[in-house]
Structure formats: structure tokens, C-alpha cells
Design a protein around this motif. Structure first.
Motif, PDB file in Angstrom:
ATOM      1  N   ARG A 437       0.825  -1.210   0.000  1.00 33.62           N
ATOM      2  CA  ARG A 437       0.000   0.000   0.000  1.00 33.62           C
ATOM      3  C   ARG A 437       0.857   1.257   0.000  1.00 33.62           C
ATOM      4  O   ARG A 437       2.046   1.203   0.326  1.00 33.62           O
ATOM      5  N   SER A 438       0.267   2.360  -0.332  1.00 34.98           N
ATOM      6  CA  SER A 438       0.976   3.629  -0.260  1.00 34.98           C
ATOM      7  C   SER A 438      -0.030   4.756  -0.079  1.00 34.98           C
ATOM      8  O   SER A 438      -1.216   4.601  -0.371  1.00 34.98           O
ATOM      9  N   SER A 439       0.464   5.877   0.392  1.00 32.10           N
ATOM     10  CA  SER A 439      -0.412   7.020   0.623  1.00 32.10           C
ATOM     11  C   SER A 439       0.376   8.306   0.480  1.00 32.10           C
ATOM     12  O   SER A 439       1.605   8.316   0.517  1.00 32.10           O
ATOM     13  N   ALA A 440      -0.332   9.375   0.306  1.00 33.53           N
ATOM     14  CA  ALA A 440       0.279  10.692   0.226  1.00 33.53           C
ATOM     15  C   ALA A 440      -0.785  11.715   0.582  1.00 33.53           C
ATOM     16  O   ALA A 440      -1.982  11.421   0.551  1.00 33.53           O
ATOM     17  N   SER A 441      -0.341  12.906   0.903  1.00 35.67           N
ATOM     18  CA  SER A 441      -1.291  13.955   1.260  1.00 35.67           C
ATOM     19  C   SER A 441      -0.806  15.293   0.754  1.00 35.67           C
ATOM     20  O   SER A 441       0.388  15.471   0.465  1.00 35.67           O
ATOM     21  N   VAL A 442      -1.733  16.209   0.625  1.00 38.38           N
ATOM     22  CA  VAL A 442      -1.399  17.564   0.233  1.00 38.38           C
ATOM     23  C   VAL A 442      -2.311  18.516   0.994  1.00 38.38           C
ATOM     24  O   VAL A 442      -3.466  18.185   1.284  1.00 38.38           O
ATOM     25  N   THR A 443      -1.785  19.672   1.352  1.00 39.75           N
ATOM     26  CA  THR A 443      -2.536  20.656   2.117  1.00 39.75           C
ATOM     27  C   THR A 443      -2.761  21.909   1.277  1.00 39.75           C
ATOM     28  O   THR A 443      -1.823  22.426   0.665  1.00 39.75           O
ATOM     29  N   VAL A 444      -4.011  22.356   1.255  1.00 42.64           N
ATOM     30  CA  VAL A 444      -4.381  23.567   0.529  1.00 42.64           C
ATOM     31  C   VAL A 444      -4.942  24.569   1.541  1.00 42.64           C
ATOM     32  O   VAL A 444      -5.825  24.216   2.337  1.00 42.64           O
ATOM     33  N   THR A 445      -4.429  25.780   1.516  1.00 42.79           N
ATOM     34  CA  THR A 445      -4.945  26.833   2.387  1.00 42.79           C
ATOM     35  C   THR A 445      -6.053  27.577   1.652  1.00 42.79           C
ATOM     36  O   THR A 445      -5.805  28.221   0.628  1.00 42.79           O
ATOM     37  N   VAL A 446      -7.270  27.460   2.178  1.00 43.93           N
ATOM     38  CA  VAL A 446      -8.431  28.092   1.550  1.00 43.93           C
ATOM     39  C   VAL A 446      -8.711  29.420   2.262  1.00 43.93           C
ATOM     40  O   VAL A 446      -8.858  29.459   3.486  1.00 43.93           O
ATOM     41  N   LYS A 447      -8.761  30.495   1.474  1.00 50.63           N
ATOM     42  CA  LYS A 447      -8.993  31.825   2.035  1.00 50.63           C
ATOM     43  C   LYS A 447     -10.164  32.504   1.315  1.00 50.63           C
ATOM     44  O   LYS A 447     -10.566  32.096   0.220  1.00 50.63           O
ATOM     45  N   ARG A 448     -10.681  33.557   1.943  1.00 51.61           N
ATOM     46  CA  ARG A 448     -11.677  34.379   1.272  1.00 51.61           C
ATOM     47  C   ARG A 448     -10.981  35.248   0.222  1.00 51.61           C
ATOM     48  O   ARG A 448      -9.826  35.646   0.389  1.00 51.61           O
ATOM     49  N   GLU A 449     -11.715  35.594  -0.822  1.00 50.23           N
ATOM     50  CA  GLU A 449     -11.166  36.480  -1.828  1.00 50.23           C
ATOM     51  C   GLU A 449     -11.424  37.923  -1.394  1.00 50.23           C
ATOM     52  O   GLU A 449     -12.558  38.317  -1.136  1.00 50.23           O
ATOM     53  N   ALA A 450     -10.361  38.702  -1.295  1.00 52.80           N
ATOM     54  CA  ALA A 450     -10.466  40.090  -0.838  1.00 52.80           C
ATOM     55  C   ALA A 450     -10.648  41.032  -2.026  1.00 52.80           C
ATOM     56  O   ALA A 450     -10.180  40.758  -3.140  1.00 52.80           O
TER      57      ALA A 450
END
Length: 550
Positions: A437-450
Motif C-alpha cells: 500500500r501507499s499514501s500521500a497527502s497535500v494541504t491547501v490553504t483556503v482563504k476568502r477572496e479580498a
């Protein structure tokens, strides 16, 4: 050091509550096929052991030995009539199991087919037998009660009534033992500077080859040992120096390390049948079980049980699987089966934009391959989205293409304030009969549009002040308190390319409005640029305005 969120995230992942590699993509996660079985007993000991062979897993539990199958299920088999079972040892053809009985000062010989005790070997002259190492027809027993002294005796199992023969001198307590090839190692326990005595047993009578100096190699509070099948390489688990250490039993020198001191205290170590993999167990850290490449020391796999503690000496291989003994937070004895860890490796990568705006779709891409880069074809993937507040949502229908690539889009929906934040996409492949098996992850920073506006007069007179104003909003809301703007003024005069000057910072009011004044000194075209760098909840914004000054 492993990210401190790994253990917290673990509670939300999988039927067995297992996770790894969420925040580091090198080590794949535990599988949904893994099992954790309650063995039906309360267990408050700080030591444990297990033996695997003949399609069975044997676990000592004080006055009995509990039997499970190699699928992790309880078979209903049990060996009773025992007193203070400690370590176990299995012979080469898996027909005989030997158990050290501290309560009755015996070693019990058990038929693994019938589960009957067929012989009891008296060790009353060497009380508290606790540790075992078996090599052919020779069984070494480490003995010693809490108040000492201890030592090692050997037993010739081919004799009708084996007579214990002392090996070496006294130990403070029962030493931990390992035997293979022509080598026996006896490691001193519960000590700072835990020496490991290396004996040559090829000639029948043990002869001390030398001592691996615990002070020299900073070995404190030794927990477990494992030897390669030829007896030339020793692996040790000790509280310090914090990593697992490999030694050459011929030169008595350290030749490598596995892991570091940040994942927990090393407490158990085992080798796969071919010696290619090292299964390492830890206590009181962010990772319970780690698989290493024995030759290179590279971490191949890691897994954690957030509500249980792995017990010392409680790790063993079963083919490509690993079994580990755990004690739950309620002191229940658990058998943890981690499947397929010794299969050929695979590699899973996943990428996504570092930042995104709330309400906009996020595109996540990746690829699944063998370790050599060859694609595995069409494979179904498990995808979990973790929102701030640790809300877990599955994303279904994600499958690799023939070339191993995959793509999916997701628009996170935040149900709790602040309605923005980091979103983690964890992608997992469960493996198959031929691949790990294998796995991976990614993080996305979600912000409001100014959004930022800037208004003012269209014209002015040199030497006369002009007033400019505007409004800053972040996702339709005022910005965070104390927000400031950077303002840059550029003068364009005929025949020049323009020169930029930074004005003083402009403070934004609580309602998002702002005002500032400037006094153009000479005639020309003035361009004003207002910039907001953004904050934790909203992205950057800018606005411009031009004034012709006469």
C-alpha cells in the motif's frame, strides 16, 4: 520530527483508527484490511511477547497462552495451567513452542498442534526464567527475579531431562537474548550503559567473543534484540539513544541506525524472514510501528494506534504481515495485524495549489506507480478530505488511469467558523497481493477572496493636498482588526519612465474604509497603488487610481 497533528488525525482514519503519512508522504498508511483484536484479557504488565508459526499466533497472558490465526482472528485455542508466562520461542518446523514460566520456575514445552504441554523443564535452581532464545536443539534461558541476581543457562532439548548449564557470569536481572547462526547475544537490562555480551556457540560450548559496550554506544535501558539468520548482524532497541541501532557481532561495532529520537522510545524490533526489513516498535511517541529497509535504513512504512501503547518485545513478522501487541487505554491486551508491509513498495504522489479561494474548485492531481516508476494501471483510490475542526469527508470515485495518473476536483464546504483554513487531501491505495500500500497527502490553504477599491479626484494642482479613499473587504466581510495598506506613488513626467515612492502605511478602519492624503509637488501624471498583503483568512488585494496634476 514528525508533525504533532499526526496522532490527532489518526483517530479519524479507517475502521481500525490507523493513520500515517498524512503530513509526510514518504511512509504509507495502515490499511483498512488491518485488524485489531481484543484478546479478552486485562493486561497490566510492562513486558510482552508473541510467537508466530504454523499458521498460528501465540500470545502469553500471565496464566495462559492465547492462540490466534494469522488473519488476526481468535481461534478459541488456549494453553492453560501455566504460571507467569513470559517469553516464547518456536522451533524451526513450528511443531514445538517453549514458554518461560516465572511463577513455577519452569520452561514448558508445548505441542503446537494439540496445544498440550508435553514437558516441563525444572529451573528451580535458576528462579524467574523470563527470556528465551532457541537455536536448533539448544535453548538459552535468561533468568532473574526483580531483586536479582540473574543469568543465562542453556538447555539441551534433545535430552530426556535437560540439565541447565550456566553461560557466563551473573546479571543484575534476566538479560534479553537473541541467537542465530553461531552467535548468542545476552543484553543487560534495566541499566544505564546496557552492555551486550556476544558469545560464539558454533563449537557447542559458548565462548565469549566480546562485549558491545553500552557506554561507548550510549545504550540505556535495553528492551529487545534481533539477529539476522547468519548471526552476523544485531539490531537493538533501547530507550536511548532514541534510534534503533545495528551492530556487527564480529567487530562489535555499530554499523548503522534506524529512525531518530523524536518518534518515541524504541521498545521492540523484529526482522523479516529474509532479513530485508526491520519492524521497529516504539512507546510514548507519535509512531507505534515503523518498517525500515534493513540495508539502507530508509523508512518504508509507519503506523500508529492513537488509543493504545505498543508493548516491549511485542513485534513479530508473519510472512509479509507484521503482528504487534498493544495495551489499550483501558488495559486491554490487543493483537494488531498490519498487512502487506513487506511487499514490494509502491509510490503515490499528490499535488494541488498551495492556496485557493473559498467557493472555487480545487484541482488535485497525482500518480501511483511501482517503486521503479512503472504504472500499475487502473486502481481505485481512497480519498479523504479533512477540514478545519477535523471534519472528515470521503471523496468517492477516484481511480487511476492506465499510466497511473489521477485527477479530481473538490470545492470544500466549511460548516464551522471561521469558514476558511487548511484543507488536507489524503489519498490512499490499499495495495494488492503483489504490492505494498501507499499514501500521500497535500494541504491547501483556503482563504476568502479580498477586494480593494481606491477613489479620488481625477485632477489636481501641484502643491495642493489631495484626498484618496476606498474600502477593503474580505469575502464580503471587513478585514481583521488592525489591517494596514501599503501605498505606492509613481510620478510620470514626459520623457521619464516614472519613479515610485512608498507612502506611510495606511490604517484600515473597523468597517473596512480608509482615507489618506498626499501633496503632489510637481506637475505630471500620478499613479497610486494600494496593496493589502492578506491575512490568515483572506488573500491579497490591490487597487489603483490616477490623478493628472497641473
Amino acid at each position: 520530527m514528525r508533525h504533532r497533528l499526526a496522532r490527532r488525525l489518526a483517530a479519524y482514519c479507517g475502521a481500525a483508527g490507523l493513520i500515517t503519512g498524512l503530513l509526510t508522504v514518504a511512509a504509507p498508511a495502515a490499511s483498512a484490511a488491518d485488524t485489531t483484536t481484543d484478546l479478552g484479557v486485562t493486561f497490566d504488565s510492562y513486558t510482552a511477547d508473541l510467537a508466530v508459526g504454523g499458521g498460528q499466533v501465540f500470545v502469553p497472558a500471565d496464566d495462559r497462552i492465547i492462540v490466534a490465526g494469522t488473519e488476526g482472528n481468535l481461534t478459541g485455542g488456549v494453553v492453560t495451567g501455566l504460571s507467569g508466562v513470559r517469553e516464547l520461542a518456536m522451533n524451526a518446523d513450528d511443531t514445538r513452542l517453549y514458554a518461560a514460566l516465572t511463577g513455577s520456575n519452569e520452561v514448558a514445552e508445548i505441542d503446537t498442534a494439540s496445544l498440550a504441554v508435553i514437558r516441563r523443564i525444572d529451573l528451580s535452581a535458576h528462579p524467574c526464567p523470563s527470556t528465551l532464545a532457541l537455536l536448533g536443539e539448544r535453548l538459552w534461558v535468561g533468568h532473574g527475579c526483580d531483586n536479582g541476581p540473574g543469568g543465562v543457562v542453556s538447555l539441551d532439548l534433545s535430552a530426556a531431562t535437560p540439565a541447565p548449564v550456566a553461560v557466563g557470569g551473573e546479571h543484575l536481572r534476566a538479560p534479553v537474548l537473541a541467537a542465530a547462526g553461531d552467535t548468542l547475544v545476552a543484553g543487560r537490562t534495566r541499566l544505564h550503559h546496557a552492555d551486550m555480551l556476544v558469545y560464539d556457540v558454533g563449537g557447542g560450548t559458548p565462548e565469549l567473543r566480546g562485549t558491545i559496550d553500552g557506554k561507548q554506544w550510549r545504550m540505556d535501558y535495553l528492551r529487545d534484540l534481533a539477529l539476522t539468520s547468519d548471526g552476523t548482524t544485531l539490531f537493538a532497541a533501547a530507550d536511548t539513544p532514541g534510534h534503533f541501532t545495528r551492530y556487527d557481532t564480529r567487530t562489535l561495532a555499530a554499523t548503522g541506525t534506524y529512525g531518530d529520537g523524536w518518534d518515541g522510545y524504541p521498545s521492540a524490533v523484529a526482522l523479516g524472514s529474509d532479513g530485508a526489513y526491520v519492524a521497529a516498535g516504539r512507546q510514548w511517541g507519535s509512531t507505534d510501528l515503523t518498517l525500515y529497509d534493513a540495508a539502507t535504513g530508509a523508512e518504508l512504512f509507519a503506523a500508529d494506534q492513537p488509543d493504545a501503547e505498543l508493548l516491549p518485545d511485542g513485534v513479530a513478522f508473519s510472512g509479509t504481515d507484521v503482528f504487534a501487541l498493544l495495551r489499550s487505554s483501558t488495559d486491554r491486551l490487543l493483537l494488531w495485524r498490519v498487512t502487506g508491509v513487506a511487499l514490494p513498495a509502491t509510490k503515490l504522489t499528490v499535488t494541488a495549489p498551495a492556496d485557493a479561494y473559498a467557493g472555487s474548485p480545487i484541482t488535485v492531481e497525482g500518480r501511483l506507480t511501482r517503486a521503479d516508476g512503472e504504472a500499475l494501471g487502473l486502481k481505485s483510490l481512497t480519498v479523504i478530505q479533512y477540514l478545519p475542526g477535523w471534519t472528515k469527508l470521503p471523496i468517492t470515485g477516484v481511480t487511476t488511469r492506465q499510466d497511473g495518473t489521477f485527477t479530481f476536483q473538490d470545492t470544500p464546504v466549511f460548516e464551522l467558523p471561521p469558514y476558511v483554513g487548511e484543507v488536507i487531501y489524503w489519498v490512499f491505495w490499499d495495495g494488492d497481493d503483489g504490492h505494498r500500500r501507499s499514501s500521500a497527502s497535500v494541504t491547501v490553504t483556503v482563504k476568502r477572496e479580498a477586494t480593494l477599491t481606491l477613489t479620488g479626484p481625477q485632477s489636481g494642482v501641484a502643491g495642493t493636498a489631495v484626498e484618496l479613499s476606498g474600502v477593503l473587504t474580505a469575502g464580503g466581510r471587513p478585514p481583521s482588526p488592525g489591517s494596514t495598506l501599503t501605498v505606492q506613488r509613481t510620478l510620470y513626467v514626459k520623457g521619464t519612465s516614472g519613479k515610485a515612492v512608498k507612502l506611510p502605511l495606511v490604517r484600515v478602519n473597523a468597517d473596512g474604509t480608509y482615507t489618506f492624503t498626499d501633496t503632489p509637488a510637481i506637475a505630471g501624471r500620478y499613479s497610486y497603488l494600494a496593496l493589502w498583503s492578506g491575512d490568515a483568512a483572506a488573500g491579497p488585494a490591490k487597487a489603483t487610481h490616477q490623478i493628472m496634476v497641473e
